[in-house]
Design a protein around this motif. Structure first.
Motif, PDB file in Angstrom:
ATOM      1  N   ASP A 249       0.851  -1.190   0.000  1.00  0.00           N
ATOM      2  CA  ASP A 249       0.000   0.000   0.000  1.00  0.00           C
ATOM      3  C   ASP A 249       0.886   1.239   0.000  1.00  0.00           C
ATOM      4  N   TYR A 250       0.814   2.003  -1.064  1.00  0.00           N
ATOM      5  CA  TYR A 250       1.699   3.159  -1.186  1.00  0.00           C
ATOM      6  C   TYR A 250       1.390   4.256  -0.182  1.00  0.00           C
ATOM      7  N   GLY A 251       0.240   4.219   0.467  1.00  0.00           N
ATOM      8  CA  GLY A 251       0.002   5.127   1.577  1.00  0.00           C
ATOM      9  C   GLY A 251       0.961   4.823   2.715  1.00  0.00           C
ATOM     10  N   LYS A 252       1.176   3.532   2.980  1.00  0.00           N
ATOM     11  CA  LYS A 252       2.132   3.110   4.015  1.00  0.00           C
ATOM     12  C   LYS A 252       3.561   3.439   3.612  1.00  0.00           C
ATOM     13  N   VAL A 253       3.874   3.259   2.336  1.00  0.00           N
ATOM     14  CA  VAL A 253       5.214   3.602   1.849  1.00  0.00           C
ATOM     15  C   VAL A 253       5.467   5.092   2.054  1.00  0.00           C
ATOM     16  N   LEU A 254       4.502   5.924   1.674  1.00  0.00           N
ATOM     17  CA  LEU A 254       4.644   7.367   1.853  1.00  0.00           C
ATOM     18  C   LEU A 254       4.845   7.706   3.326  1.00  0.00           C
ATOM     19  N   LYS A 255       4.036   7.099   4.181  1.00  0.00           N
ATOM     20  CA  LYS A 255       4.104   7.369   5.620  1.00  0.00           C
ATOM     21  C   LYS A 255       5.443   6.948   6.228  1.00  0.00           C
ATOM     22  N   ASN A 256       5.844   5.699   5.980  1.00  0.00           N
ATOM     23  CA  ASN A 256       6.986   5.118   6.692  1.00  0.00           C
ATOM     24  C   ASN A 256       8.331   5.261   5.996  1.00  0.00           C
ATOM     25  N   GLN A 257       8.341   5.346   4.679  1.00  0.00           N
ATOM     26  CA  GLN A 257       9.600   5.347   3.961  1.00  0.00           C
ATOM     27  C   GLN A 257       9.945   6.690   3.315  1.00  0.00           C
ATOM     28  N   ILE A 258       9.017   7.631   3.372  1.00  0.00           N
ATOM     29  CA  ILE A 258       9.299   8.954   2.811  1.00  0.00           C
ATOM     30  C   ILE A 258       9.125  10.028   3.885  1.00  0.00           C
ATOM     31  N   LEU A 259       7.922  10.158   4.426  1.00  0.00           N
ATOM     32  CA  LEU A 259       7.663  11.238   5.383  1.00  0.00           C
ATOM     33  C   LEU A 259       8.424  11.062   6.698  1.00  0.00           C
ATOM     34  N   LYS A 260       8.386   9.867   7.256  1.00  0.00           N
ATOM     35  CA  LYS A 260       9.051   9.624   8.544  1.00  0.00           C
ATOM     36  C   LYS A 260      10.560   9.916   8.478  1.00  0.00           C
ATOM     37  N   PRO A 261      11.291   9.425   7.483  1.00  0.00           N
ATOM     38  CA  PRO A 261      12.719   9.765   7.405  1.00  0.00           C
ATOM     39  C   PRO A 261      12.979  11.261   7.221  1.00  0.00           C
ATOM     40  N   CYS A 262      11.989  11.987   6.670  1.00  0.00           N
ATOM     41  CA  CYS A 262      12.129  13.440   6.506  1.00  0.00           C
ATOM     42  C   CYS A 262      11.746  14.185   7.781  1.00  0.00           C
ATOM     43  N   GLY A 263      11.319  13.461   8.819  1.00  0.00           N
ATOM     44  CA  GLY A 263      10.989  14.070  10.100  1.00  0.00           C
ATOM     45  C   GLY A 263       9.519  14.375  10.289  1.00  0.00           C
ATOM     46  N   ILE A 264       8.670  14.016   9.330  1.00  0.00           N
ATOM     47  CA  ILE A 264       7.242  14.328   9.400  1.00  0.00           C
ATOM     48  C   ILE A 264       6.520  13.208  10.148  1.00  0.00           C
ATOM     49  N   THR A 265       6.209  13.483  11.411  1.00  0.00           N
ATOM     50  CA  THR A 265       5.466  12.541  12.252  1.00  0.00           C
ATOM     51  C   THR A 265       4.615  13.334  13.229  1.00  0.00           C
ATOM     52  N   PRO A 266       3.478  12.828  13.624  1.00  0.00           N
ATOM     53  CA  PRO A 266       2.881  11.584  13.150  1.00  0.00           C
ATOM     54  C   PRO A 266       2.238  11.762  11.779  1.00  0.00           C
ATOM     55  N   ALA A 267       2.001  10.637  11.136  1.00  0.00           N
ATOM     56  CA  ALA A 267       1.289  10.638   9.860  1.00  0.00           C
ATOM     57  C   ALA A 267       0.137   9.652   9.975  1.00  0.00           C
ATOM     58  N   LYS A 268      -1.068  10.152   9.814  1.00  0.00           N
ATOM     59  CA  LYS A 268      -2.275   9.318   9.868  1.00  0.00           C
ATOM     60  C   LYS A 268      -2.582   8.839   8.456  1.00  0.00           C
ATOM     61  N   LEU A 269      -2.972   7.574   8.343  1.00  0.00           N
ATOM     62  CA  LEU A 269      -3.303   7.005   7.043  1.00  0.00           C
ATOM     63  C   LEU A 269      -4.768   6.584   7.026  1.00  0.00           C
ATOM     64  N   THR A 270      -5.507   7.090   6.037  1.00  0.00           N
ATOM     65  CA  THR A 270      -6.895   6.688   5.818  1.00  0.00           C
ATOM     66  C   THR A 270      -6.966   6.062   4.429  1.00  0.00           C
ATOM     67  N   SER A 271      -7.135   4.737   4.381  1.00  0.00           N
ATOM     68  CA  SER A 271      -7.228   4.011   3.113  1.00  0.00           C
ATOM     69  C   SER A 271      -8.675   3.640   2.858  1.00  0.00           C
ATOM     70  N   LEU A 272      -9.195   4.069   1.738  1.00  0.00           N
ATOM     71  CA  LEU A 272     -10.575   3.781   1.360  1.00  0.00           C
ATOM     72  C   LEU A 272     -10.556   2.752   0.231  1.00  0.00           C
ATOM     73  N   ALA A 273     -11.066   1.548   0.525  1.00  0.00           N
ATOM     74  CA  ALA A 273     -10.995   0.438  -0.427  1.00  0.00           C
ATOM     75  C   ALA A 273     -12.315   0.229  -1.160  1.00  0.00           C
ATOM     76  N   THR A 274     -12.251  -0.543  -2.229  1.00  0.00           N
ATOM     77  CA  THR A 274     -13.393  -0.932  -3.056  1.00  0.00           C
ATOM     78  C   THR A 274     -14.208   0.290  -3.506  1.00  0.00           C
ATOM     79  N   VAL A 275     -13.529   1.330  -3.895  1.00  0.00           N
ATOM     80  CA  VAL A 275     -14.195   2.585  -4.252  1.00  0.00           C
ATOM     81  C   VAL A 275     -14.943   2.485  -5.577  1.00  0.00           C
TER      82      VAL A 275
END
Length: 188
Positions: A140-166
């Protein structure tokens, strides 16, 4: 609070656009909101390295200066985008490649990265056509953005809202999802 929304969907009649409008209208008026609509702005996602474009100079690029300034001013970043082919739209990936660069968003340490965007938080809203039950099985690229991009840049916390079967959801389900988004946005 200064809020920067980074939006990536090409169709102004999409459910993602309805989410954008819901977020913008539900955030309390005590906050200042700016929105970057990457498609409307015709953002060029292509990262270039050549004789004129050195990787070490990306943090000084005049083409992306306004975006870096907007991120610096923001206390909270809100990303709204669909998951396509298990990833974010290319235009958003290009935005991250060209704007969240070394010397601006982070720098290298002996081991790991030093985030330069500390004190900021994020909310990531993604939509996808996959059923919610299979989402944990995929990257899930929302998780990738949260944990592998924003977090290393110092942006925390990051809330993730994933809406499925849209895609196959009913109008009633979509209205329920928009109500959920509105409730979260109204509590920012």
């Amino acid at each position: 609070m200064n809020i920067l929304i980074i939006y990536a969907h090409p169709n102004c009649k999409s459910f993602n656009n309805a989410i954008l409008k819901q977020v913008e209208s539900s955030i309390p008026s005590t906050h200042k909101i700016k929105t970057i609509d990457l498609y409307k702005e015709n953002f060029d996602p292509v990262l270039k390295f050549d004789e004129e474009n050195k990787r070490r100079d990306l943090a000084k690029s005049p083409e992306t200066c306004k975006y870096r300034d907007m991120i610096k001013e923001a206390d909270k970043l809100i990303f709204i985008f669909p998951i396509w082919w298990s990833g974010m739209p290319a235009i958003l990936k290009g935005f991250i490649d060209r704007v969240f660069v070394s010397g601006f968003a982070y720098s290298y340490k002996k081991i790991g990265l030093e985030g330069h965007l500390k004190g900021k938080s994020a909310w990531i809203i993604t939509t996808m056509d996959a059923p919610a039950i299979v989402v944990p099985l995929f990257n899930d690229y929302g998780k990738v953005l949260k944990n592998q991009i924003l977090k290393p840049c110092g942006i925390t916390p990051a809330k993730l809202t994933s809406l499925a079967t849209v895609e196959s959801s009913s109008q009633e389900k979509r209205e329920s999802l928009l109500k959920k988004i509105s409730q979260i946005a109204s509590n920012i």
